[in-house]
Design a protein around this motif. Structure first.
Motif, PDB file in Angstrom:
ATOM      1  N   GLY A  56       0.779  -1.236   0.000  1.00 19.09           N
ATOM      2  CA  GLY A  56       0.000   0.000   0.000  1.00 19.09           C
ATOM      3  C   GLY A  56       0.805   1.278   0.000  1.00 19.09           C
ATOM      4  O   GLY A  56       0.322   2.318   0.467  1.00 19.09           O
ATOM      5  N   ILE A  57       2.019   1.257  -0.556  1.00 20.93           N
ATOM      6  CA  ILE A  57       2.802   2.490  -0.663  1.00 20.93           C
ATOM      7  C   ILE A  57       2.012   3.499  -1.493  1.00 20.93           C
ATOM      8  O   ILE A  57       1.386   3.129  -2.493  1.00 20.93           O
ATOM      9  N   THR A  58       1.996   4.751  -1.109  1.00 17.56           N
ATOM     10  CA  THR A  58       1.208   5.735  -1.860  1.00 17.56           C
ATOM     11  C   THR A  58       1.999   6.385  -2.982  1.00 17.56           C
ATOM     12  O   THR A  58       1.419   6.821  -3.978  1.00 17.56           O
ATOM     13  N   SER A  59       3.318   6.458  -2.847  1.00 18.29           N
ATOM     14  CA  SER A  59       4.130   7.033  -3.922  1.00 18.29           C
ATOM     15  C   SER A  59       5.553   6.506  -3.847  1.00 18.29           C
ATOM     16  O   SER A  59       6.032   6.117  -2.776  1.00 18.29           O
ATOM     17  N   ILE A  60       6.205   6.497  -5.003  1.00 19.51           N
ATOM     18  CA  ILE A  60       7.602   6.083  -5.117  1.00 19.51           C
ATOM     19  C   ILE A  60       8.343   7.199  -5.837  1.00 19.51           C
ATOM     20  O   ILE A  60       7.925   7.641  -6.911  1.00 19.51           O
ATOM     21  N   SER A  61       9.443   7.667  -5.243  1.00 20.07           N
ATOM     22  CA  SER A  61      10.202   8.770  -5.828  1.00 20.07           C
ATOM     23  C   SER A  61      11.588   8.271  -6.232  1.00 20.07           C
ATOM     24  O   SER A  61      12.306   7.681  -5.419  1.00 20.07           O
ATOM     25  N   VAL A  62      11.952   8.487  -7.492  1.00 23.75           N
ATOM     26  CA  VAL A  62      13.214   7.970  -8.024  1.00 23.75           C
ATOM     27  C   VAL A  62      13.943   9.077  -8.779  1.00 23.75           C
ATOM     28  O   VAL A  62      13.382  10.113  -9.099  1.00 23.75           O
ATOM     29  N   GLU A  63      15.215   8.794  -9.097  1.00 24.34           N
ATOM     30  CA  GLU A  63      15.989   9.755  -9.866  1.00 24.34           C
ATOM     31  C   GLU A  63      15.535   9.760 -11.322  1.00 24.34           C
ATOM     32  O   GLU A  63      14.967   8.776 -11.800  1.00 24.34           O
ATOM     33  N   PRO A  64      15.792  10.845 -12.066  1.00 28.37           N
ATOM     34  CA  PRO A  64      15.251  10.977 -13.418  1.00 28.37           C
ATOM     35  C   PRO A  64      15.538   9.804 -14.338  1.00 28.37           C
ATOM     36  O   PRO A  64      14.666   9.351 -15.076  1.00 28.37           O
ATOM     37  N   GLU A  65      16.771   9.276 -14.298  1.00 26.93           N
ATOM     38  CA  GLU A  65      17.114   8.216 -15.230  1.00 26.93           C
ATOM     39  C   GLU A  65      16.359   6.917 -14.953  1.00 26.93           C
ATOM     40  O   GLU A  65      16.301   6.039 -15.817  1.00 26.93           O
ATOM     41  N   ALA A  66      15.740   6.800 -13.779  1.00 25.37           N
ATOM     42  CA  ALA A  66      15.020   5.572 -13.429  1.00 25.37           C
ATOM     43  C   ALA A  66      13.511   5.697 -13.617  1.00 25.37           C
ATOM     44  O   ALA A  66      12.777   4.747 -13.357  1.00 25.37           O
ATOM     45  N   VAL A  67      13.032   6.865 -14.064  1.00 22.41           N
ATOM     46  CA  VAL A  67      11.585   7.074 -14.186  1.00 22.41           C
ATOM     47  C   VAL A  67      10.963   6.067 -15.134  1.00 22.41           C
ATOM     48  O   VAL A  67       9.939   5.439 -14.833  1.00 22.41           O
ATOM     49  N   GLU A  68      11.562   5.904 -16.308  1.00 19.99           N
ATOM     50  CA  GLU A  68      10.988   5.002 -17.315  1.00 19.99           C
ATOM     51  C   GLU A  68      10.861   3.582 -16.784  1.00 19.99           C
ATOM     52  O   GLU A  68       9.791   2.959 -16.880  1.00 19.99           O
ATOM     53  N   ARG A  69      11.944   3.059 -16.223  1.00 22.26           N
ATOM     54  CA  ARG A  69      11.930   1.684 -15.722  1.00 22.26           C
ATOM     55  C   ARG A  69      10.907   1.526 -14.607  1.00 22.26           C
ATOM     56  O   ARG A  69      10.145   0.560 -14.559  1.00 22.26           O
ATOM     57  N   THR A  70      10.919   2.496 -13.670  1.00 20.25           N
ATOM     58  CA  THR A  70      10.041   2.390 -12.507  1.00 20.25           C
ATOM     59  C   THR A  70       8.580   2.481 -12.897  1.00 20.25           C
ATOM     60  O   THR A  70       7.720   1.775 -12.334  1.00 20.25           O
ATOM     61  N   TYR A  71       8.275   3.342 -13.865  1.00 19.64           N
ATOM     62  CA  TYR A  71       6.886   3.462 -14.340  1.00 19.64           C
ATOM     63  C   TYR A  71       6.384   2.103 -14.812  1.00 19.64           C
ATOM     64  O   TYR A  71       5.284   1.654 -14.435  1.00 19.64           O
ATOM     65  N   GLY A  72       7.187   1.435 -15.642  1.00 21.88           N
ATOM     66  CA  GLY A  72       6.778   0.136 -16.163  1.00 21.88           C
ATOM     67  C   GLY A  72       6.620  -0.914 -15.083  1.00 21.88           C
ATOM     68  O   GLY A  72       5.687  -1.721 -15.108  1.00 21.88           O
ATOM     69  N   VAL A  73       7.537  -0.906 -14.108  1.00 29.47           N
ATOM     70  CA  VAL A  73       7.466  -1.904 -13.029  1.00 29.47           C
ATOM     71  C   VAL A  73       6.230  -1.673 -12.163  1.00 29.47           C
ATOM     72  O   VAL A  73       5.549  -2.627 -11.760  1.00 29.47           O
ATOM     73  N   ILE A  74       5.926  -0.397 -11.865  1.00 25.25           N
ATOM     74  CA  ILE A  74       4.724  -0.100 -11.078  1.00 25.25           C
ATOM     75  C   ILE A  74       3.475  -0.569 -11.819  1.00 25.25           C
ATOM     76  O   ILE A  74       2.574  -1.183 -11.229  1.00 25.25           O
ATOM     77  N   ALA A  75       3.409  -0.287 -13.129  1.00 23.73           N
ATOM     78  CA  ALA A  75       2.242  -0.688 -13.925  1.00 23.73           C
ATOM     79  C   ALA A  75       2.044  -2.198 -13.883  1.00 23.73           C
ATOM     80  O   ALA A  75       0.923  -2.692 -13.697  1.00 23.73           O
ATOM     81  N   ARG A  76       3.143  -2.947 -14.044  1.00 24.82           N
ATOM     82  CA  ARG A  76       3.029  -4.409 -14.018  1.00 24.82           C
ATOM     83  C   ARG A  76       2.637  -4.906 -12.630  1.00 24.82           C
ATOM     84  O   ARG A  76       1.853  -5.856 -12.500  1.00 24.82           O
ATOM     85  N   ALA A  77       3.173  -4.280 -11.582  1.00 28.12           N
ATOM     86  CA  ALA A  77       2.827  -4.686 -10.213  1.00 28.12           C
ATOM     87  C   ALA A  77       1.347  -4.468  -9.946  1.00 28.12           C
ATOM     88  O   ALA A  77       0.671  -5.317  -9.347  1.00 28.12           O
ATOM     89  N   GLU A  78       0.829  -3.312 -10.381  1.00 24.69           N
ATOM     90  CA  GLU A  78      -0.593  -3.032 -10.160  1.00 24.69           C
ATOM     91  C   GLU A  78      -1.467  -3.975 -10.965  1.00 24.69           C
ATOM     92  O   GLU A  78      -2.517  -4.439 -10.479  1.00 24.69           O
ATOM     93  N   GLN A  79      -1.059  -4.291 -12.195  1.00 24.15           N
ATOM     94  CA  GLN A  79      -1.832  -5.223 -13.017  1.00 24.15           C
ATOM     95  C   GLN A  79      -1.878  -6.606 -12.390  1.00 24.15           C
ATOM     96  O   GLN A  79      -2.914  -7.279 -12.412  1.00 24.15           O
ATOM     97  N   ARG A  80      -0.738  -7.032 -11.795  1.00 22.80           N
ATOM     98  CA  ARG A  80      -0.725  -8.341 -11.143  1.00 22.80           C
ATOM     99  C   ARG A  80      -1.672  -8.359  -9.941  1.00 22.80           C
ATOM    100  O   ARG A  80      -2.358  -9.359  -9.692  1.00 22.80           O
ATOM    101  N   LEU A  81      -1.706  -7.256  -9.189  1.00 20.13           N
ATOM    102  CA  LEU A  81      -2.621  -7.183  -8.049  1.00 20.13           C
ATOM    103  C   LEU A  81      -4.070  -7.244  -8.498  1.00 20.13           C
ATOM    104  O   LEU A  81      -4.903  -7.930  -7.891  1.00 20.13           O
ATOM    105  N   ILE A  82      -4.370  -6.502  -9.552  1.00 14.19           N
ATOM    106  CA  ILE A  82      -5.745  -6.499 -10.073  1.00 14.19           C
ATOM    107  C   ILE A  82      -6.128  -7.887 -10.554  1.00 14.19           C
ATOM    108  O   ILE A  82      -7.236  -8.380 -10.280  1.00 14.19           O
TER     109      ILE A  82
END
Length: 780
Positions: A743-769
């Motif tokens: 239930g983390i509400t937000s994840i903050s990363v450095e600019p170069e990691a935004v792309e990777r992290t966005y995709g990982v969050i999307a897949r994590a949420e899809q797996r939960l759903i």
């Protein structure tokens, strides 16, 4: 055994058989210098051993009579071949008469433990002088036949490590041309061990408690003594960061590299043991004045015979009567290496760059200027260097890990970087043309005919083009519910970052942001000079750049969090806080002197009054509820809480927050951001600046992950948001599944990691759903 050469009997004609290390050690032993007794197992023994493996199925069947043809650029193939070669050597049998001969020779010392030191003799090549520093490591073993046999094989097998095979090809050496002898000596427990470097500009002595393996492994920052080369007077000394030490244990075998884990040997078979130094020992120099002077006298004797440039490894043996210095390794002036072939560290910031090296040997003295476009080589980099780094092409540091300040600075600036590159300042010279690979964590000299550098040359020729941090965005990207925020400090990067698919700035590092406006001065110096109004205006303008560019998205400004060692150029070198890992960090420093904190709050209030209501404050390194209440009152006095959008958060990085979060919430905390870098450091008791302790500094450790899960749950129960802004989600994206699930509400990363992290969050949420949907279908 007729292939053993005793140190006190080695002759010039034996040099090729015993290798360089043993040859030079024998020379100074025969001149009367203190060297432990020892003998050399000739390189011929290895050749005969490899001949004995001659089988049609063995990969080493044609060794040593043909070169190993291998595409070292194919890393998968390289690792597979190296692993199989070493496995074949380790599982083979050593001739019993060889083993018994070595055992009979060694047992006369009546020591339970031995050290086997690789001693190489390499052929001359057309590619210049060679450096094998750190390529092959010593092996420790118990003094019994089974352990000796295993230790011999483990020593020999290092010849076929992946990095060794890569090196041999890079310098143009065929494997069968290498003569690997093994120097065998007894292991004596030591009061202290270290290194002595002498040259015309001065001497440098490094020292730590116990055996020298702690320095070799990079597990301690040793004490350093700077000695006047003529008078022998100690000009300066710096207390190191010594946490552990090594001593002699009982049985069996382990190498320096494999002391944590190995596929061949179990950890508990180590003939050495580590122990945690007491608080008293950590605060004491490893060498007393008496022993320091003895070592200086020994160094003077060596210099008088060998010349001004000498490097030795020494050990102060712990004898029952009188402790005695022993020399364990010496580099003859004529054997000093001037050209390196390969430096390995930890890739801290992605990208490749080619440029000339610029070497700084003393990071305690911040340079006034660093040339544009160079690759900076330094022992370490502290935050106060930031204004100098904007136009640097790459960074290599000898110390630090992935969460060290050098790594964080390089990632924020988009500069390729390698950290924990041991001995880089000794191996690399200013002006050398280098290829720095921040992805692999490697540094090479420029190869004029090398294919591998062409792409880098093209990249460099394009100049300082804007770096794209997010390249795969399309209209079809999935929406995510978990907020994705960005860590930032440099206003120069705003134009590259503001259009990323982020929900705001989750961590605006004020201490790095403000360094760009302080002109190299401590903020207190500005106040003493009567420039408070000017400083306030600059500070407000800098914050306003972020607030304006990201509006209406929130910006979480973290107030100043400086440690004393981070700002060495601002501190009195005699201050005890300079050596402190923690110092007066975070809110404690505000309680002791709130002047600068109040100035920060006034700057925030100025930005808020200009219409930017989504600027929030995050307090760093909060130790107690009382500290928070003190700061909250200051915030209220500054008028920030009059805006209904303003939020006052704290960083959750001191373990006490695990017990006090409900009290913090009652006191007015509106949200928390988990700082995994410091949380891990404090839970596991490992200094995050020590990159060599990466095996211990692991944010995935059950204790750390348990703390994160508890913080998320407590925040949820308390009705406040919980973010995470440390490096853990970037280094280990697999933990994002757990963060989203908890239930983390937000994840903050450095600019170069935004792309990777966005995709990982999307897949994590899809797996939960998907899991929830399946569960619901299963209940129907």
């Amino acid at each position: 055994m007729d292939k053993l050469y005793w140190l006190d009997q080695i002759k010039l004609q034996d040099r090729a058989k015993v290798g360089e290390k043993a040859f030079y050690l024998s020379k100074i032993k025969q001149r009367g210098y203190p060297v432990l007794p020892g003998f050399v197992v000739s390189g011929e023994v290895l050749q005969e051993f490899l001949d004995s493996l001659n089988s049609s199925e063995a990969l080493v069947a044609d060794l040593p009579h043909s070169s190993l043809h291998l595409d070292v650029e194919n890393w998968r193939q390289l690792q597979q071949v190296a692993g199989r070669l070493r496995q074949e050597i380790i599982t083979a049998s050593v001739a019993p008469d060889w083993v018994s001969g070595i055992f009979e020779a060694a047992r006369q010392w009546e020591n339970n433990s031995l050290i086997l030191r690789p001693s190489l003799a390499l052929p001359n090549t057309s590619k210049g002088e060679k450096n094998i520093s750190g390529l092959l490591e010593s092996v420790f073993c118990a003094c019994n036949e089974e352990a000796i046999a295993q230790a011999l094989k483990l020593t020999w097998s290092q010849l076929f490590r992946a990095r060794s095979l890569l090196y041999w090809q890079r310098v143009g050496i065929n494997v069968q041309q290498i003569n690997l002898a093994v120097l065998v000596q007894p292991v004596e427990n030591a009061i202290a061990s270290g290194l002595l470097h002498t040259n015309k500009s001065g001497w440098e002595i490094e020292a730590t408690w116990g055996l020298g393996l702690a320095i070799t492994n990079g597990e301690v920052l040793p004490d350093v003594y700077y000695i006047h080369e003529k008078t022998g007077v100690v000009k300066e000394q710096q207390l190191g960061n010594k946490i552990i030490a090594y001593r002699v244990n009982d049985p069996t075998v382990v190498t320096a590299e494999e002391s944590q884990s190995t596929s061949f040997l179990m950890k508990d078979h180590n003939c050495l043991s580590t122990y945690v130094l007491s608080e008293h020992e950590r605060k004491q120099y490893a060498l007393s004045e008496e022993y320091l002077q003895q070592l200086i006298i020994l160094g003077n004797q060596l210099v008088s015979e060998l010349g001004t440039k000498v490097k030795i490894k020494w050990s102060l043996a712990q004898d029952q009567k009188t402790p005695e210095f022993y020399i364990t390794q010496v580099s003859h002036p004529q054997s000093v290496i001037t050209n390196f072939q390969f430096v390995k560290g930890i890739g801290a910031s992605r990208g490749r760059v080619m440029a000339n090296a610029y070497v700084i040997t003393n990071s305690q003295q911040k340079p006034e200027h660093i040339p544009k476009g160079i690759i900076l080589i330094a022992p370490s980099v502290t935050p106060d260097w930031l204004p100098l780094l904007h136009e640097v092409g790459g960074i290599v540091t000898e110390r630090g890990g992935l969460t060290s300040h050098g790594a964080i600075l390089s990632r924020e600036l988009g500069i390729p970087a390698v950290v924990s590159a041991t001995s880089a300042t000794n191996l690399i010279q200013t002006g050398e043309r280098l290829l720095l690979d921040g992805d692999r964590g490697e540094v090479y000299p420029h190869r004029e005919d090398g294919e591998e550098t062409r792409g880098v040359d093209e990249q460099m020729s394009r100049g300082n083009e804007s770096k794209s941090y997010f390249t795969l965005l399309t209209p079809q990207i999935p929406m995510i519910s978990t907020q994705l925020l960005v860590n930032l400090s440099q206003s120069s990067l705003i134009s590259q970052v503001q259009n990323l698919p982020v929900d705001g700035v989750g961590l605006l590092r004020s201490e790095l942001m403000v360094l760009n406006i302080l002109q190299g001065q401590n903020p207190h110096a500005w106040l003493l000079d009567g420039k408070k109004t000017e400083l306030l205006e600059r500070w407000s303008q800098e914050i306003r750049k972020f607030a304006c560019s990201f509006a209406p998205r929130p910006v979480f400004y973290r107030s100043l969090d400086w440690r004393s060692p981070d700002l060495s150029s601002w501190n009195d070198s005699s201050s005890s806080l300079l050596q402190s890992m923690l110092g007066e960090r975070g809110t404690l420093s505000y309680v002791r002197n709130s002047t600068i904190f109040e100035l920060e709050l006034k700057a925030l209030a100025t930005v808020q009054q200009a219409g930017f209501s989504k600027i929030n404050l995050m307090l760093p390194f909060v130790r107690t509820v009382e500290e928070f209440i003190f700061c909250r009152r200051k915030v209220e006095e500054a008028g920030l809480t009059q805006d209904c959008h303003f939020r006052l958060w704290i960083m959750a990085e001191v373990p006490s927050v695990l017990f006090l979060l409900p009290e913090y919430i009652k006191a007015g905390v509106a949200g928390i951001s988990i700082g995994t870098n410091d949380l891990t450091q404090l839970i596991l008791g490992v200094d995050r600046e020590q990159g060599e302790l990466a095996k211990i500094f692991d944010e995935r450790h059950p204790a750390v992950m348990g703390a994160i899960a508890q913080l998320i749950k407590m925040a949820k129960d308390g009705g406040i948001p919980c973010s995470i802004c440390g490096q853990a989600p970037v280094l280990y994206p697999e933990i994002i599944d757990k963060l989203v699930e908890w239930g983390i509400t937000s994840i903050s990363v450095e600019p170069e990691a935004v792309e990777r992290t966005y995709g990982v969050i999307a897949r994590a949420e899809q797996r939960l759903i998907l899991a929830a949907a399946r569960k619901q279908l299963g209940s129907l």
